[in-house]
Design a protein around this motif. Structure first.
Motif, PDB file in Angstrom:
ATOM      1  N   SER A 289       0.587  -1.282  -0.188  1.00 28.99           N
ATOM      2  CA  SER A 289       0.117   0.394  -0.252  1.00 28.99           C
ATOM      3  C   SER A 289       1.130   1.258   0.061  1.00 28.99           C
ATOM      4  O   SER A 289       0.590   2.432  -0.065  1.00 28.99           O
ATOM      5  N   PRO A 293      -1.520   4.851   3.410  1.00 29.65           N
ATOM      6  CA  PRO A 293      -1.881   4.731   4.561  1.00 29.65           C
ATOM      7  C   PRO A 293      -1.928   6.026   5.500  1.00 29.65           C
ATOM      8  O   PRO A 293      -2.639   5.697   6.611  1.00 29.65           O
ATOM      9  N   PHE A 341      -6.596   1.867   7.743  1.00 25.57           N
ATOM     10  CA  PHE A 341      -5.941   2.194   6.110  1.00 25.57           C
ATOM     11  C   PHE A 341      -5.194   1.040   5.284  1.00 25.57           C
ATOM     12  O   PHE A 341      -5.257   0.837   4.041  1.00 25.57           O
ATOM     13  N   SER A 342      -3.730   0.577   6.228  1.00 25.74           N
ATOM     14  CA  SER A 342      -3.736  -0.232   5.887  1.00 25.74           C
ATOM     15  C   SER A 342      -4.383  -1.337   4.846  1.00 25.74           C
ATOM     16  O   SER A 342      -4.184  -2.306   3.717  1.00 25.74           O
TER      17      SER A 342
END
Length: 455
Positions: A289, A293, A341-342
């Protein structure tokens, strides 16, 4: 890296690309020094420095201090990054955009790029208006001029600067080396290095002055606090330098790390020939990602400080002291947001069911697991473990400056932690862009130095 750049410089075509990239970056830095009219930049810089824990600190770091100086390029690449993220999320939620991305081919990608540009201008207008409202609310408009006219020109200048940076990044991507927007972001962050170094030198010099209590009292309260907060003990500098070098090594190691899932392809006979039977693997990056994040988590975790900036006296409230950027509450919220968010980004970028179906169609299978749902469940399980490790890695990088800041402030009773211009987000961006640019240069050199079949 130095050897790669030296070898690339020896190739005429790559030399032109490197020179074009350097020239574009010079234009970017020149625009970052041209102030927008009717703004008291000195007072604005002091105000934003006091709000370093808010989202303004992140924008200022990304723009290379252009935000705090209210220059033409004050908004930097932030509107384009936000626009790209929004369009990326909408391609998942809106079927028409998803078809345009997957089935539209080159024409579909051009339409998505155009939508991203228009969205960038719209976001730049909103951010420019918000920035002007902040400046106007704090009485930082100088000169005898109509507020509406000043606001129109200032917002238009910010928007035009952001659109020009977007265009400049596209030109670097097409005619230069690497991804243009990433390189501009890299240049903005690196441009803060000299000011950080100057702050350290000044802090050591003030530590060596050894002023007594009577001398400090004679300065006045404001000057005395500024003097005490700028003092840096010399023993702290080698610790910070060694820590940064170790952090860079750690980021490079994790950036190249991946989990490889073995794949075996079944043998099949087509006519008189036999196909398949070879072994391969599915590479899964530990940090797939990237830095997104951290950027999202930092923006949300700093919302209280950002909202308080628009409220008179809000930054001095007890609520804001709880959500201080160096406090334990902020660190815990920051950590949880990075984890969330990851997983969100990993789910968007890697679909285990789609990967398992593609393996099944091509006659591939993961040893020990039946094709179809069992393979998808195994890949999903591996994805969760990898994402957790990558999220913890990002959290460590992001929280390390906060921990270091508290330790340094506790030891030396100074604000050196806040004066360190390079946070975890900035280090990941700088190292990641440097690695990607070197890889792009190596790929272009490989294309120009391939061996012939007879050699």
């Amino acid at each position: 890296m130095i050897k790669t750049i030296r070898n690339a410089w020896a190739i005429p075509e790559l030399r032109k690309k490197i020179l074009f990239t350097i020239f574009a970056l010079l234009i970017f830095r020149l625009g970052s020094s041209v102030p927008v009219p009717w703004i008291e930049t000195a007072a604005l810089g002091q105000y934003l420095e006091s709000m370093s824990g808010s989202i303004f600190g992140l924008i200022n770091a990304m723009s290379g201090n252009a935000f705090s100086m209210a220059t033409v390029f004050a908004l930097g690449v932030q509107p384009y990054i936000n626009s790209s993220i929004i369009i990326q999320l909408l391609t998942v939620a809106i079927p028409a955009l998803e078809r345009m991305q997957k089935e539209g081919g080159e024409e579909g990608r051009k339409k998505l790029a155009a939508i991203t540009r228009y969205t960038t201008v719209a976001i730049a207008l909103l951010q420019g208006f918000g920035y002007f409202s902040l400046i106007n609310a704090n009485g930082l408009i100088s000169g005898d001029i109509n507020t509406v006219l000043a606001g129109f020109i200032i917002v238009l200048s910010f928007t035009a600067g952001s659109a020009f940076i977007m265009w400049l990044g596209e030109q670097i991507t097409e005619f230069g080396i690497g991804n243009g927007i990433s390189i501009i972001l890299f240049a903005g962050i690196v441009s803060r290095f000299p000011s950080m170094l100057e702050g350290l030198i000044t802090g050591v010099q003030r530590w060596s002055m050894h002023l007594g209590e009577s001398d400090l009292a004679a300065m006045g309260e404001t000057s005395r606090k500024a003097f005490e907060n700028s003092i840096v003990h010399p023993a702290i500098i080698p610790v910070v330098v060694i820590g940064m070098l170790a952090l860079v090594v750690f980021i490079v190691f994790i950036n190249d790390s991946e989990r490889r899932i073995p794949v075996q392809y079944a043998k099949r006979v087509v006519g008189r020939k036999m196909y398949g039977g070879q072994s391969s693997h599915i590479p899964m990056k530990v940090n797939m990602s990237g830095v997104m994040p951290i950027i999202f988590a930092q923006a949300i975790a700093s919302l209280p400080a950002t909202i308080a900036a628009f409220i008179p006296g809000g930054s001095e409230s007890g609520f804001m002291k709880v959500f201080d950027s160096n406090g334990i509450v902020y660190a815990v919220v920051y950590f949880l947001l990075i984890l969330g968010f990851s997983y969100f980004y990993a789910t968007m970028q890697f679909n285990p069911i789609e990967v398992a179906n593609n393996l099944k169609k091509n006659g591939g299978f993961v040893p020990g697991f039946r094709p179809g749902k069992p393979t998808a469940d195994f890949i999903h399980k591996v994805l969760n473990k990898i994402t957790l490790f990558g999220a913890i890695y990002l959290a460590i990088i992001a929280l390390l400056p906060i921990i270091t800041s508290n330790i340094i402030n506790g030891v030396s009773h100074s604000a050196m932690g806040r004066s360190l211009s390079i946070g975890g987000t900035s280090i990941i961006i700088v190292v990641g862009v440097a690695l990607e640019t070197v890889k792009a240069m190596e790929a272009q050199m490989l294309m120009r130095h391939y061996k012939g079949f007879l050699e």
